[in-house]
Write a protein that holds these residues in place. Structure first.
Motif, short mmCIF file in Angstrom:
data_model
loop_
_atom_site.label_atom_id
_atom_site.label_comp_id
_atom_site.label_asym_id
_atom_site.label_seq_id
_atom_site.Cartn_x
_atom_site.Cartn_y
_atom_site.Cartn_z
N UNK A 147 -8.14 0.96 13.39
CA UNK A 147 -8.42 0.97 11.95
C UNK A 147 -7.71 2.14 11.28
N UNK A 148 -7.78 3.33 11.91
CA UNK A 148 -7.16 4.52 11.33
C UNK A 148 -5.65 4.36 11.27
N UNK A 149 -5.05 3.87 12.35
CA UNK A 149 -3.58 3.74 12.37
C UNK A 149 -3.10 2.72 11.35
N UNK A 150 -3.86 1.64 11.19
CA UNK A 150 -3.51 0.65 10.17
C UNK A 150 -3.62 1.24 8.77
N UNK A 151 -4.66 2.07 8.56
CA UNK A 151 -4.84 2.70 7.24
C UNK A 151 -3.72 3.68 6.95
N UNK A 152 -3.33 4.47 7.96
CA UNK A 152 -2.25 5.44 7.78
C UNK A 152 -0.96 4.72 7.37
N UNK A 153 -0.67 3.64 8.06
CA UNK A 153 0.54 2.87 7.75
C UNK A 153 0.47 2.30 6.33
N UNK A 154 -0.71 1.86 5.93
CA UNK A 154 -0.88 1.23 4.63
C UNK A 154 -0.69 2.22 3.48
N UNK A 155 -1.16 3.46 3.65
CA UNK A 155 -1.15 4.41 2.53
C UNK A 155 -0.06 5.47 2.64
N UNK A 156 0.80 5.38 3.65
CA UNK A 156 1.79 6.43 3.87
C UNK A 156 2.68 6.65 2.65
N UNK A 157 3.23 5.60 2.10
CA UNK A 157 4.08 5.76 0.92
C UNK A 157 3.29 6.27 -0.28
#
Length: 205
Positions: A147-157
């Motif tokens: 969940x955390x890794x998916x969230x990081x990828x989603x909000x990185x930009x």
């Protein structure tokens, strides 16, 4: 034996990682009271509940933080049980008489193996027969990293856009509540400061 009080104590960022355990015990336990305080506060103003029947969980990433080491010594002197958590296997907090948990802190270390994921679920299972969330918590810890890794990828930009837009702001309010309260605190005192040092973000308070 019976544990009546659980103290979570550390300094700085290590104290941040102990807050979820404090919150969880307060919300779920029928037999234990929970306390969350800095190691220095535990030393200067020790609770009357710091005695036999108390469990003191301490965290020092480097393992030699003076206040944390002294808090552990005081807790043992007053008859409390002690568990220390540290990243440094050669530190004072990793000595055998501290009942140490030496954890990994690499980028790929799973949350269940970091301080905020250690100890509490097992303690609840051992002490409280009516505790029903053991398997659910294990399942949640297994899923947390995905969940955390998916969230990081989603909000990185989005985070870069935020940093570029607000890096000259003289003041930022960081808000959080519930079990995430300490992470909001840690984000404001640690993460944003690191960004400042990297010239990515400027925080003035």
């Amino acid at each position: 034996g019976q544990i009546n009080d659980v103290f979570f104590t550390a300094c700085g960022g290590s104290l941040v990682d102990l807050y979820p355990g404090f919150y969880f015990i307060n919300a779920e336990s029928e037999t234990m009271h929970s306390h969350w305080l800095t190691a220095k506060e535990l030393i200067v103003s020790p609770s009357k509940f710091l005695k036999k029947g108390a469990l003191v969980i301490l965290c020092s990433h480097g393992g030699n933080t003076n206040e944390t080491v002294n808090a552990a010594k005081l807790a043992k002197e007053r008859g409390a049980a002690v568990i220390t958590m540290t990243h440094n296997p050669n530190s004072i907090c990793a000595q055998e008489d501290m009942n140490p948990v030496v954890y990994s802190w690499e980028d790929d270390t799973n949350e269940k193996e970091r301080p905020q994921g250690i100890v509490i679920n097992e303690l609840m299972k051992l002490q409280e027969p009516s505790y029903t969330k053991y398997e659910a918590v294990l399942d949640g810890l297994e899923k947390a990293d995905g969940i955390v890794r998916a969230a990081v990828k989603k909000v990185q930009n989005r985070t870069w856009v935020f940093a570029e837009k607000y890096f000259e702001e003289p003041f930022l309010y960081i808000m959080g509540s519930g079990a995430s309260y300490s992470q909001a605190y840690g984000f404001s005192i640690c993460s944003l400061q690191e960004m400042q040092w990297m010239d990515c973000c400027y925080l003035h308070s």
